[in-house]
Motif scaffolding. Sequence first.
Motif, PDB file in Angstrom:
ATOM      1  N   ALA A 129       0.832  -1.210   0.000  1.00 59.20           N
ATOM      2  CA  ALA A 129       0.000   0.000   0.000  1.00 59.20           C
ATOM      3  C   ALA A 129       0.865   1.258   0.000  1.00 59.20           C
ATOM      4  O   ALA A 129       0.564   2.237  -0.699  1.00 59.20           O
ATOM      5  N   ALA A 130       1.960   1.227   0.741  1.00 59.83           N
ATOM      6  CA  ALA A 130       2.857   2.393   0.792  1.00 59.83           C
ATOM      7  C   ALA A 130       3.492   2.655  -0.564  1.00 59.83           C
ATOM      8  O   ALA A 130       3.647   3.812  -0.988  1.00 59.83           O
ATOM      9  N   ARG A 131       3.873   1.597  -1.266  1.00 61.38           N
ATOM     10  CA  ARG A 131       4.470   1.781  -2.598  1.00 61.38           C
ATOM     11  C   ARG A 131       3.443   2.348  -3.581  1.00 61.38           C
ATOM     12  O   ARG A 131       3.783   3.184  -4.439  1.00 61.38           O
ATOM     13  N   ILE A 132       2.203   1.925  -3.468  1.00 67.33           N
ATOM     14  CA  ILE A 132       1.162   2.447  -4.356  1.00 67.33           C
ATOM     15  C   ILE A 132       0.906   3.925  -4.062  1.00 67.33           C
ATOM     16  O   ILE A 132       0.755   4.743  -4.983  1.00 67.33           O
ATOM     17  N   VAL A 133       0.905   4.302  -2.806  1.00 66.81           N
ATOM     18  CA  VAL A 133       0.771   5.720  -2.447  1.00 66.81           C
ATOM     19  C   VAL A 133       1.927   6.521  -3.035  1.00 66.81           C
ATOM     20  O   VAL A 133       1.739   7.613  -3.588  1.00 66.81           O
ATOM     21  N   ALA A 134       3.137   5.969  -2.948  1.00 64.68           N
ATOM     22  CA  ALA A 134       4.323   6.677  -3.436  1.00 64.68           C
ATOM     23  C   ALA A 134       4.297   6.882  -4.946  1.00 64.68           C
ATOM     24  O   ALA A 134       4.943   7.808  -5.455  1.00 64.68           O
ATOM     25  N   ALA A 135       3.536   6.040  -5.665  1.00 64.36           N
ATOM     26  CA  ALA A 135       3.436   6.193  -7.123  1.00 64.36           C
ATOM     27  C   ALA A 135       2.650   7.434  -7.510  1.00 64.36           C
ATOM     28  O   ALA A 135       2.709   7.879  -8.664  1.00 64.36           O
ATOM     29  N   GLY A 136       1.902   7.998  -6.556  1.00 63.92           N
ATOM     30  CA  GLY A 136       1.149   9.216  -6.834  1.00 63.92           C
ATOM     31  C   GLY A 136       0.059   8.984  -7.860  1.00 63.92           C
ATOM     32  O   GLY A 136      -0.670   7.992  -7.807  1.00 63.92           O
ATOM     33  N   LYS A 137      -0.023   9.879  -8.823  1.00 60.91           N
ATOM     34  CA  LYS A 137      -1.098   9.798  -9.821  1.00 60.91           C
ATOM     35  C   LYS A 137      -0.743   8.926 -11.025  1.00 60.91           C
ATOM     36  O   LYS A 137      -1.534   8.775 -11.942  1.00 60.91           O
ATOM     37  N   ARG A 138       0.458   8.356 -11.015  1.00 58.03           N
ATOM     38  CA  ARG A 138       0.860   7.495 -12.133  1.00 58.03           C
ATOM     39  C   ARG A 138       0.086   6.189 -12.093  1.00 58.03           C
ATOM     40  O   ARG A 138      -0.263   5.685 -11.027  1.00 58.03           O
ATOM     41  N   ALA A 139      -0.162   5.623 -13.267  1.00 59.21           N
ATOM     42  CA  ALA A 139      -0.760   4.293 -13.325  1.00 59.21           C
ATOM     43  C   ALA A 139       0.219   3.288 -12.724  1.00 59.21           C
ATOM     44  O   ALA A 139       1.439   3.445 -12.819  1.00 59.21           O
ATOM     45  N   VAL A 140      -0.329   2.268 -12.090  1.00 62.27           N
ATOM     46  CA  VAL A 140       0.478   1.251 -11.424  1.00 62.27           C
ATOM     47  C   VAL A 140       0.279  -0.088 -12.128  1.00 62.27           C
ATOM     48  O   VAL A 140      -0.853  -0.488 -12.412  1.00 62.27           O
ATOM     49  N   ASN A 141       1.387  -0.764 -12.416  1.00 68.25           N
ATOM     50  CA  ASN A 141       1.305  -2.144 -12.903  1.00 68.25           C
ATOM     51  C   ASN A 141       1.121  -3.017 -11.673  1.00 68.25           C
ATOM     52  O   ASN A 141       2.087  -3.413 -11.016  1.00 68.25           O
ATOM     53  N   VAL A 142      -0.145  -3.326 -11.345  1.00 68.92           N
ATOM     54  CA  VAL A 142      -0.396  -4.035 -10.096  1.00 68.92           C
ATOM     55  C   VAL A 142       0.103  -5.479 -10.153  1.00 68.92           C
ATOM     56  O   VAL A 142       0.342  -6.094  -9.113  1.00 68.92           O
ATOM     57  N   HIS A 143       0.293  -6.017 -11.351  1.00 66.83           N
ATOM     58  CA  HIS A 143       0.873  -7.359 -11.419  1.00 66.83           C
ATOM     59  C   HIS A 143       2.311  -7.330 -10.902  1.00 66.83           C
ATOM     60  O   HIS A 143       2.701  -8.162 -10.072  1.00 66.83           O
ATOM     61  N   GLU A 144       3.075  -6.377 -11.359  1.00 66.84           N
ATOM     62  CA  GLU A 144       4.454  -6.236 -10.885  1.00 66.84           C
ATOM     63  C   GLU A 144       4.483  -5.991  -9.379  1.00 66.84           C
ATOM     64  O   GLU A 144       5.311  -6.548  -8.651  1.00 66.84           O
ATOM     65  N   GLU A 145       3.552  -5.184  -8.919  1.00 68.74           N
ATOM     66  CA  GLU A 145       3.467  -4.883  -7.485  1.00 68.74           C
ATOM     67  C   GLU A 145       3.112  -6.129  -6.678  1.00 68.74           C
ATOM     68  O   GLU A 145       3.678  -6.383  -5.605  1.00 68.74           O
ATOM     69  N   MET A 146       2.169  -6.936  -7.175  1.00 67.53           N
ATOM     70  CA  MET A 146       1.769  -8.143  -6.453  1.00 67.53           C
ATOM     71  C   MET A 146       2.883  -9.196  -6.454  1.00 67.53           C
ATOM     72  O   MET A 146       3.049  -9.936  -5.487  1.00 67.53           O
ATOM     73  N   VAL A 147       3.659  -9.256  -7.530  1.00 68.72           N
ATOM     74  CA  VAL A 147       4.810 -10.166  -7.551  1.00 68.72           C
ATOM     75  C   VAL A 147       5.788  -9.769  -6.456  1.00 68.72           C
ATOM     76  O   VAL A 147       6.314 -10.626  -5.721  1.00 68.72           O
ATOM     77  N   GLN A 148       6.037  -8.475  -6.312  1.00 70.94           N
ATOM     78  CA  GLN A 148       6.963  -8.029  -5.267  1.00 70.94           C
ATOM     79  C   GLN A 148       6.413  -8.344  -3.883  1.00 70.94           C
ATOM     80  O   GLN A 148       7.133  -8.861  -3.012  1.00 70.94           O
ATOM     81  N   ALA A 149       5.133  -8.046  -3.666  1.00 66.13           N
ATOM     82  CA  ALA A 149       4.538  -8.259  -2.342  1.00 66.13           C
ATOM     83  C   ALA A 149       4.552  -9.734  -1.957  1.00 66.13           C
ATOM     84  O   ALA A 149       4.921 -10.092  -0.833  1.00 66.13           O
ATOM     85  N   THR A 150       4.158 -10.600  -2.877  1.00 69.85           N
ATOM     86  CA  THR A 150       4.088 -12.025  -2.534  1.00 69.85           C
ATOM     87  C   THR A 150       5.467 -12.655  -2.445  1.00 69.85           C
ATOM     88  O   THR A 150       5.660 -13.608  -1.676  1.00 69.85           O
ATOM     89  N   PHE A 151       6.446 -12.128  -3.190  1.00 68.11           N
ATOM     90  CA  PHE A 151       7.797 -12.652  -3.032  1.00 68.11           C
ATOM     91  C   PHE A 151       8.366 -12.256  -1.679  1.00 68.11           C
ATOM     92  O   PHE A 151       9.096 -13.028  -1.045  1.00 68.11           O
ATOM     93  N   GLU A 152       8.035 -11.067  -1.200  1.00 70.65           N
ATOM     94  CA  GLU A 152       8.445 -10.676   0.145  1.00 70.65           C
ATOM     95  C   GLU A 152       7.882 -11.655   1.174  1.00 70.65           C
ATOM     96  O   GLU A 152       8.581 -12.083   2.102  1.00 70.65           O
TER      97      GLU A 152
END
Length: 453
Positions: A129-152
């Motif tokens: 959630a913090a990384r998505i907030v940091a992206a601001g108004k830019r579109a987010v590739n949530v697949h890339e984000e979910m890969v990072q979160a689940t790998f953590e």
Amino acid sequence: MSQTALPVRVPLVTQPMGLWASLSAARRNVLSIIPDIATRQPMVSGKTGKRWHMVMDPEALRRILLEKLDDYPKSDVTKNLLRPAIGESLFVAEGAHWRWQRRTAAPAFSHRNVTNLGPIMTAAAERSAARIVAAGKRAVNVHEEMVQATFEVISDVTFSGDEGFDRTAVHHAIDAYIAEAGRVSLLDMIGAPEWFPRPNRLFAGKAVARMKQMADHAVTSRNSRPSGTVPDLLDLLLAGEDPETHRSMNTAELRDNLLAFIVAGHETTALTLSWALYLCAFDPQIQDAARAEAQAALPYGAPATADDLPNLPFIRMIIDEALRLYPPAALVSRTAKKPDMLCGREVRTGDTVILPIYALHRNHLLWPDPDRFDPRRFVDRKAIARYTYLPFGDGPRICIGASFALQEAVIILATLLARFRFTPVPGRNPNPVMILTLRPEGGVWLQAEPVQP
């Protein structure tokens, strides 16, 4: 969203294909070789180099996965793809060798142990959630984000405290292996023996060797950890013992199973979450209902925890429906070791028996309006007929980490939906493509607007 609109799907085959056309299609997207009639019939058979049968009939699937399990081992193609990376681990082994490993590993995935690992999932959800907030108004590739979160999550529950373990390198090695080795070879389709070299898998060998070397080091260098520390997966497996044979896993067996859990334990959950977020953006009304549930269940501004799961039934329904429409293991195959009859049709020794989970979950004989996104199908899970819904398989070889994956997915999805409104980026729909798993080619690009709890 139009009431008649449907989420993205794989265009299935409407005309028979020869060997070369099938190979070309399969290398681009394995699911593209599924005939459309597989979504309207209980079984489809053919020959493309080898005789094959696609099975969508629940009773026949019960026979394959439960009653005649040993007569339908994983296909040679599947083993050829996986063995170089994860050896004779639970995901590849058969018979007695599989059974003792399963008995040894099962306690690690008990309800108590999975619940104890909940705080790791909650922390990963908070960081996402913090990384998505940091992206601001830019579109987010949530697949890339979910890969990072689940790998953590999977690396923290697998190698917690091992600072010398290069998690990023392992992650990149896994991705490199899947990209190079996971594509279907002509040699696989014509049934060439396992010893015949597949060039793309040879190319991926260096990444696999490095990955195994690092995992071996993590296993052999694990020291006792402070008392009171929640045991991680490596701790639990090191302490594991088959209750029947009293055998424990050696270093190579521990390494192969840990790598298998890392591969299966993060990418599949990342895919489930990616597709779930796409579907929520696709249907704003469903997303709003899920957000209302999440915000009502969670303390003001707090992330979801394992204790919140009973209060998040609709979030769980969205996960279930995402797994129906886009099952990560969307097609699996078996090899018939004995003659049999399925759906009144002859199956010969050596035939490939394909379980196209993607077609099963969209079969018009089993699901009303099967291509529509409708989480409320799962209001009463007990009403879902057995062997019509197989995101984790079934029978003795049902996915050992299913409860882990579902807990993680609900925690992360609830946390994100409570805090953001996701909307599609025009012209950037994901394309469902299967190599080893059903991935959103091109990513899942969404706008994420923060909302007040």
